[in-house]
Design a protein around this motif. Sequence first.
Motif, PDB file in Angstrom:
ATOM      1  N   GLY A 257      67.226  -5.352  23.804  1.00 28.39           N
ATOM      2  CA  GLY A 257      67.900  -4.781  24.765  1.00 28.39           C
ATOM      3  C   GLY A 257      68.657  -3.375  24.210  1.00 28.39           C
ATOM      4  O   GLY A 257      68.732  -2.434  24.803  1.00 28.39           O
TER       5      GLY A 257
ATOM      6  N   HIS B  43      68.294   0.475  25.369  1.00 24.95           N
ATOM      7  CA  HIS B  43      69.352   1.334  25.760  1.00 24.95           C
ATOM      8  C   HIS B  43      69.256   2.328  24.866  1.00 24.95           C
ATOM      9  O   HIS B  43      69.649   3.588  25.337  1.00 24.95           O
TER      10      HIS B  43
ATOM     11  N   VAL C 165      72.817  -3.767  28.840  1.00 20.62           N
ATOM     12  CA  VAL C 165      71.904  -4.556  29.227  1.00 20.62           C
ATOM     13  C   VAL C 165      71.555  -5.961  28.774  1.00 20.62           C
ATOM     14  O   VAL C 165      71.943  -6.554  27.940  1.00 20.62           O
TER      15      VAL C 165
ATOM     16  N   PRO D 183      70.154  -9.571  28.069  1.00 24.19           N
ATOM     17  CA  PRO D 183      69.411 -10.153  26.924  1.00 24.19           C
ATOM     18  C   PRO D 183      68.056 -10.356  27.570  1.00 24.19           C
ATOM     19  O   PRO D 183      67.948 -10.609  28.969  1.00 24.19           O
ATOM     20  N   PRO D 184      66.952  -9.994  26.568  1.00 23.16           N
ATOM     21  CA  PRO D 184      65.811 -10.518  27.216  1.00 23.16           C
ATOM     22  C   PRO D 184      65.244 -11.843  27.420  1.00 23.16           C
ATOM     23  O   PRO D 184      65.832 -12.647  26.771  1.00 23.16           O
TER      24      PRO D 184
ATOM     25  N   LEU E 298      61.100  -7.980  28.982  1.00 20.42           N
ATOM     26  CA  LEU E 298      62.638  -7.654  29.021  1.00 20.42           C
ATOM     27  C   LEU E 298      62.814  -6.921  30.508  1.00 20.42           C
ATOM     28  O   LEU E 298      62.265  -5.976  30.685  1.00 20.42           O
TER      29      LEU E 298
ATOM     30  N   ALA F   3      65.767  -5.156  32.436  1.00 23.39           N
ATOM     31  CA  ALA F   3      66.963  -4.695  32.401  1.00 23.39           C
ATOM     32  C   ALA F   3      67.501  -3.838  33.534  1.00 23.39           C
ATOM     33  O   ALA F   3      66.942  -2.900  34.057  1.00 23.39           O
TER      34      ALA F   3
END
Length: 561
Positions: free
Chosen positions: A234, A238, A333, A335-336, A349, A351
């Motif tokens: 994440g 970002h 963001v 967490p994955p 992921l 987001a």
Amino acid sequence: MMVRMGTEGDSVRVIAGRYRLEKRLGRGGMGVVWRATDQLLGRQVAVKEIAQDDSLSEEEARQHRDRTLREARAVAQLRHPHIIVVHDVVEQDERPYIVMELIDGGSLADRISTHGPVDAAEAARIGVALLGALRTAHAAGVLHRDIKPANVLLETASDEADADRVVLTDFGIAQVAGATTLTENGAFVGSPEYTAPERMSGVRTGPASDLWSLGALLCTVLSGESPFRRDSLGGILHAVVFDEIRPPEEARPLLPVVRGLLERDPERRLGAAEAERMLRAFLKTGRTPKAAAGGAAHPTPGYTPTQKGVPLRELAPPPQPSTPSPTPPVTAVPPPRRSTRGVLVAALLVAAMAGAGVSAAALLMRGDDKEASPPVSSAPLTSTSAGTTSPSSPTPTPTPTPKPSKTANTPTAPSGYRVAHDPDGFALAVPEDFTRVPQGERIFYMSPGETFRLGIKMSDPAAGGPLAVMKSAAAKGADTNPGYHDGKVTDTTHYGHPAALWEFTWNGFSTAEGPRHTYDLCWDEGGRMYDVWVSAPVGKVREAKEYFDVALDTFVLEQKQ
């Protein structure tokens, strides 16, 4: 040509009655690469054996094979001195093999890990070679989509006075114009630290996305790491899409090129021809000129440069670092989420950029490196340990890598490995010839002759967590590891869990054994502390790193027997 013939002996396999697989060179996101002999033409070749995943449905398996054939077609149609040559594609037992030229030399990632960053002139030379390769590929309608140091090979020059040949390889996720994409569901395959922001935001991409990746690669070869490296997936997302872009100080001589390639707006990103012109000028004069008007890449279809939440940047042509303009605030963001696909694992992921106006970004990350970083070493005799870095050997990145969920029934072993279901209540993939050797609270899996030693220890949590445990072990490193030196402990995470990485070099337990290197990761999870490490001779760090990565990627808990 597609063939379905093959023979297999005790120590070698012959594919298609022609290619004798002799030595495993490495493992990447899609399979194992072998050194082989073409018995028909009597020449050495490299053969990429594509990994199978028995958990795939028939349709998914077909797509997997289609992707392999696409890689071969994409590269086979290209002719350029800096692009890998594909000789043949064969199939045996419904598993494709890609036959390529054998490059005598390691990857650019290996070189950086072993010898450190390069100077500006060498970075410019590498950049010129790769830009020439990309211009050829793009002209043929081929996007690479995974430009990174591990996918650039350096062929050792026959004459010491000559420079190593730069070769772009691993078009494993290349996209050919007109071919059906395998990522239409919004997931992306590639390496996040080198992935362009327009791909992160789920938009159709073009040649400019490869040029962004090249800009990140130039930063890496000059400084030793990508400017977008973070301690979580994440965080990387970002950094690529929102954070200020801060090229490393070492990039100052090439700053106009680096800033031009790392332009977030693909319509304004520096084009390949102009970037190559600027780098050639630097090699000739020692100065990098400003970008010429109209030097931007062609627009990327489907990408809206004014998309809210994807800040645009003015180019900063002067060769002095400038203070980037502040970026707008964004929401954190999440967490994955992780999912499993054998050892060819990937993390999905999603987001959701609340308030940013960006569509949900999905990033499907390959677990490869693959192919290509450093060692781990034998189990230290101290309690749980974690990573340290040695300047004499490549240093793996202690960042989370996708792995099978702990609820998965069984991990999938890549080619050359087997799944070991340990009676102590865990399973992981180990090389086929490794045998289990319990030593008290530690469980070892060792290669013949104990050249490689893979250790596992499970214990109750300790005060201060993994970092405190590792620092304590490192402080006593010389007591249990003769000749201990170059030790380093790094605070990190392991799939979201607190972890520490300890890496060090030592003299081995005897003169006959010789110097060894150890890589050790310790983490807390579910009220228990886990420690996994690998030890190997310093000359075999690449193999050791592969064993270490596979062990961590496939480690799951099971019912204790």
